[in-house]
Design an enzyme around this catalytic site. Structure first.
Site, PDB file in Angstrom:
ATOM      1  N   GLU A   1       0.679  -1.136   0.199  1.00 23.55           N
ATOM      2  CA  GLU A   1       0.032   0.077  -0.072  1.00 23.55           C
ATOM      3  C   GLU A   1       0.649   1.353  -0.001  1.00 23.55           C
ATOM      4  O   GLU A   1       1.861   1.354   0.377  1.00 23.55           O
ATOM      5  CB  GLU A   1      -1.013   0.149   1.304  1.00 23.55           C
TER       6      GLU A   1
ATOM      7  N   SER B   1      12.090   6.298   6.981  1.00 23.71           N
ATOM      8  CA  SER B   1      11.703   6.234   8.239  1.00 23.71           C
ATOM      9  C   SER B   1      12.069   4.653   8.636  1.00 23.71           C
ATOM     10  O   SER B   1      11.881   3.487   8.057  1.00 23.71           O
ATOM     11  CB  SER B   1      10.089   6.153   8.585  1.00 23.71           C
TER      12      SER B   1
ATOM     13  N   HIS C   1       9.012   5.456  20.098  1.00 19.87           N
ATOM     14  CA  HIS C   1       7.901   4.882  21.043  1.00 19.87           C
ATOM     15  C   HIS C   1       8.034   4.555  22.349  1.00 19.87           C
ATOM     16  O   HIS C   1       7.301   4.393  22.924  1.00 19.87           O
ATOM     17  CB  HIS C   1       7.255   3.538  20.105  1.00 19.87           C
TER      18      HIS C   1
ATOM     19  N   CYS D   1       6.529  -7.372   6.719  1.00 19.87           N
ATOM     20  CA  CYS D   1       7.723  -6.716   7.489  1.00 19.87           C
ATOM     21  C   CYS D   1       8.280  -7.739   8.500  1.00 19.87           C
ATOM     22  O   CYS D   1       7.351  -8.475   9.079  1.00 19.87           O
ATOM     23  CB  CYS D   1       7.249  -5.498   8.270  1.00 19.87           C
TER      24      CYS D   1
ATOM     25  N   CYS E   1       0.473   2.146   7.075  1.00 16.84           N
ATOM     26  CA  CYS E   1       1.320   1.020   7.663  1.00 16.84           C
ATOM     27  C   CYS E   1       0.472  -0.351   7.805  1.00 16.84           C
ATOM     28  O   CYS E   1       0.410  -0.942   8.820  1.00 16.84           O
ATOM     29  CB  CYS E   1       2.048   1.235   8.876  1.00 16.84           C
TER      30      CYS E   1
ATOM     31  N   CYS F   1       1.764  -2.695  15.178  1.00 16.48           N
ATOM     32  CA  CYS F   1       1.818  -2.621  13.606  1.00 16.48           C
ATOM     33  C   CYS F   1       0.932  -3.588  12.915  1.00 16.48           C
ATOM     34  O   CYS F   1       1.460  -4.628  12.964  1.00 16.48           O
ATOM     35  CB  CYS F   1       3.218  -2.027  13.292  1.00 16.48           C
TER      36      CYS F   1
ATOM     37  N   CYS G   1       3.494   8.501   0.771  1.00 12.52           N
ATOM     38  CA  CYS G   1       3.960   7.707   1.647  1.00 12.52           C
ATOM     39  C   CYS G   1       4.039   6.152   1.009  1.00 12.52           C
ATOM     40  O   CYS G   1       3.049   5.528   0.579  1.00 12.52           O
ATOM     41  CB  CYS G   1       2.894   7.626   2.766  1.00 12.52           C
TER      42      CYS G   1
ATOM     43  N   CYS H   1       7.056  -5.344  15.297  1.00  9.41           N
ATOM     44  CA  CYS H   1       6.566  -4.549  16.149  1.00  9.41           C
ATOM     45  C   CYS H   1       4.996  -4.702  16.456  1.00  9.41           C
ATOM     46  O   CYS H   1       3.964  -5.056  15.654  1.00  9.41           O
ATOM     47  CB  CYS H   1       6.421  -2.990  15.648  1.00  9.41           C
TER      48      CYS H   1
ATOM     49  N   GLU I   1      10.410  -2.351   6.422  1.00  4.13           N
ATOM     50  CA  GLU I   1      11.406  -1.504   6.994  1.00  4.13           C
ATOM     51  C   GLU I   1      12.674  -1.491   5.860  1.00  4.13           C
ATOM     52  O   GLU I   1      13.478  -2.309   5.437  1.00  4.13           O
ATOM     53  CB  GLU I   1      12.119  -2.653   8.314  1.00  4.13           C
TER      54      GLU I   1
HETATM   55  N1  SAH Z   1       9.639   0.213   9.186  1.00  5.77           N
HETATM   56  C1  SAH Z   1       9.588   1.856   9.234  1.00  5.77           C
HETATM   57  C2  SAH Z   1       8.462   2.372   8.338  1.00  5.77           C
HETATM   58  C3  SAH Z   1       7.389   1.914   8.242  1.00  5.77           C
HETATM   59  S1  SAH Z   1       6.397   2.305   9.697  1.00  5.77           S
HETATM   60  C4  SAH Z   1       9.375   1.939  10.860  1.00  5.77           C
HETATM   61  O1  SAH Z   1       8.984   1.211  11.474  1.00  5.77           O
HETATM   62  O2  SAH Z   1       9.779   3.228  10.900  1.00  5.77           O
HETATM   63  C5  SAH Z   1       5.862   3.866   9.757  1.00  5.77           C
HETATM   64  C6  SAH Z   1       5.592   4.457  11.227  1.00  5.77           C
HETATM   65  O3  SAH Z   1       4.145   3.916  11.431  1.00  5.77           O
HETATM   66  C7  SAH Z   1       6.346   3.943  12.223  1.00  5.77           C
HETATM   67  O4  SAH Z   1       6.760   5.172  12.921  1.00  5.77           O
HETATM   68  C8  SAH Z   1       5.574   2.954  12.852  1.00  5.77           C
HETATM   69  O5  SAH Z   1       6.078   2.723  14.167  1.00  5.77           O
HETATM   70  C9  SAH Z   1       4.211   3.794  12.806  1.00  5.77           C
HETATM   71  N2  SAH Z   1       2.961   2.706  13.145  1.00  5.77           N
HETATM   72  C10 SAH Z   1       2.906   1.480  12.880  1.00  5.77           C
HETATM   73  N3  SAH Z   1       1.842   1.047  13.257  1.00  5.77           N
HETATM   74  C11 SAH Z   1       1.167   2.056  13.855  1.00  5.77           C
HETATM   75  C12 SAH Z   1      -0.137   2.250  14.642  1.00  5.77           C
HETATM   76  N4  SAH Z   1      -0.805   0.996  14.596  1.00  5.77           N
HETATM   77  N5  SAH Z   1      -0.257   3.237  14.979  1.00  5.77           N
HETATM   78  C13 SAH Z   1       0.402   4.340  14.977  1.00  5.77           C
HETATM   79  N6  SAH Z   1       1.594   4.341  14.374  1.00  5.77           N
HETATM   80  C14 SAH Z   1       2.178   3.177  13.790  1.00  5.77           C
HETATM   81 FE1  SF4 Z   2       7.979  -3.178  10.626  1.00  2.00          FE
HETATM   82 FE2  SF4 Z   2       7.937  -0.409  10.761  1.00  2.00          FE
HETATM   83 FE3  SF4 Z   2       5.769  -2.013  11.324  1.00  2.00          FE
HETATM   84 FE4  SF4 Z   2       7.698  -2.382  12.721  1.00  2.00          FE
HETATM   85  S1  SF4 Z   2       6.413  -0.481  12.476  1.00  2.00           S
HETATM   86  S2  SF4 Z   2       6.490  -3.951  11.892  1.00  2.00           S
HETATM   87  S3  SF4 Z   2       9.561  -1.818  11.463  1.00  2.00           S
HETATM   88  S4  SF4 Z   2       6.700  -1.591   9.235  1.00  2.00           S
END
Ligand code: SAH
Ligand code: SF4
Length: 363
Positions: free
Chosen positions: A90, A193, A218, A111, A335, A118, A104, A115, A162
């Site tokens: 996406e 990011s 975070h 991934c 994301c 996410c 974006c 996390c 990532e």
């Molecule tokens: N993998 C990279 C880039 C993609 S994620 C990274 O983790 O930075 C982009 C951003 O969205 C990151 O800051 C991630 O922590 C955040 N993110 C992911 N899931 C989220 C959620 N459920 N609510 C708010 N932010 C979220």
């Molecule tokens: Fe991957 Fe970024 Fe999501 Fe973490 S927040 S699982 S690094 S996409």
């Protein structure tokens, strides 16, 4: 049907810069100046297909079309792209009042970082995107915007995946996005990011680029961060901050820290204080966004009073911050949530179909 590996054995024009396209043409006995024409068609005119490149002789167009997978077959469901091997990725276009148009985009299908909050992390890892697949997401938006007399001004690598875990393709994509022969997006208007892969951040710092860096922090203590972001066990906060300092030293650029506000988890005044102490004096900015609830995690977004108190702690340490508005939240913070939603919808549709057909045919 497309074979799963059909993408990999066909070169994608968006994977190549002008010189590489020229090399390909040379091997075909074509004049090298055609490479310039092709690149102009791709990025200046944003041609949607090779057929549209009308200044190329028909024979060359046919040859290119036969050898290339020019585009992700054009199937777009609200910025959800289906790649020829069936992977869904996406991308989101964000339009701001000040005129910025920010794409974006994703760097991986799924991934591997896991996390907990996410949606992409909850899906697991499928595969790396090629640089062409990364670039094309931005070209798609640029094409749509130009059709409306507008233009794409910024790109953030903040979609699925990532970026530093797909280092080479991501870097090649950044260079093509930036190339005056490519989309011509200024380096300072491209932001990557990362979840905090320390060696990748150092390598990125050494590239001699002026691209922006955002780090998903975070949490301000290792104990808390490791619970949310398992990769913290490998690269703890102290090492991460050292790498960020190195990035600032090499590029002179202010780094952004991302902070998803989770009620009762990382929005307490104590966490605010710890974050303030961690970041004070650093050339940085904290971007906060209330958590987007996802299916696989039961945390909730912080309420506004909590957010204000948290931000006051940061101000005390003179750490600048903004709280992002939850505007069109479902797709904005994206994301992986869009893909998750479509899959859920499909599952519901399949269930309905199954029910209509009767249980014996349900799968
Ligand atoms: N993998 C990279 C880039 C993609 S994620 C990274 O983790 O930075 C982009 C951003 O969205 C990151 O800051 C991630 O922590 C955040 N993110 C992911 N899931 C989220 C959620 N459920 N609510 C708010 N932010 C979220
Ligand atoms: Fe991957 Fe970024 Fe999501 Fe973490 S927040 S699982 S690094 S996409």
């Amino acid at each position: 049907m497309t074979a799963p590996d059909s993408k990999s054995d066909k070169p994608n024009l968006y994977d190549m810069n002008r010189d590489e396209i020229a090399t390909l043409l040379k091997t075909w006995g074509e004049p090298v100046y055609r490479a310039r024409q092709i690149v102009e068609w791709m990025y200046k005119h944003k041609a949607a297909s090779i057929e549209d490149m009308t200044t190329l002789p028909k024979s060359l167009r046919e040859r290119l079309a036969a050898d290339e997978q020019f585009s992700s077959d054009g199937q777009t469901i609200k910025r959800l792209f289906k790649l020829p091997d069936g992977q869904l990725i996406e991308s989101v276009l964000m339009e701001y009042d000040d005129g910025r148009r920010t794409a974006c985009i994703s760097t991986q299908a799924g991934c591997a970082m896991g996390c907990v909050f996410c949606a992409t992390g909850q899906m697991g890892f499928a595969r790396n995107l090629t640089s062409g697949e990364i670039v094309e997401q931005a070209v798609q938006f640029a094409r749509e915007l130009e059709a409306q007399g507008d233009r794409l001004s910024n790109v953030v690598l903040m979609g699925m995946g990532e970026p530093l875990h797909n280092y080479d393709h991501t870097l090649h994509a950044i260079r093509i996005l930036n190339d005056p022969d490519g989309l011509g997006i200024g380096q300072r208007h491209i932001t990557m990011s990362t979840v905090g892969l320390v060696p990748g951040i150092r390598r990125f710092a050494d590239e001699g680029l002026q691209a922006g860096l955002a780090v998903s922090l975070h949490a301000a203590t290792d104990e808390e961060r490791s619970k949310l972001l398992p990769i913290n066990q490998r690269y703890p906060i102290a090492d991460l901050i050292e790498a960020v300092k190195y990035y600032i030293e090499k590029t002179g650029r202010r780094v952004t820290f991302e902070w998803a506000l989770i009620r009762g988890e990382n929005d307490t005044p104590e966490q605010g204080r710890q974050l303030g102490m961690l970041l004070r004096g650093l050339l940085c900015h904290v971007n906060m966004i209330p958590l987007n609830p996802t299916g696989g995690y039961d945390g909730a977004p912080s309420d506004p009073a909590r957010v204000a108190a948290f931000q006051a702690e940061l101000e005390h340490y003179r750490v600048s911050s903004t709280v992002r508005v939850r505007r069109g939240i479902d797709i904005q913070a994206g994301c992986g949530q869009l893909k998750a939603a479509v899959i859920a919808k499909k599952a519901v549709a399949a269930e309905k179909t199954a029910r209509r057909r009767g249980p014996e045919r349900a799968r």
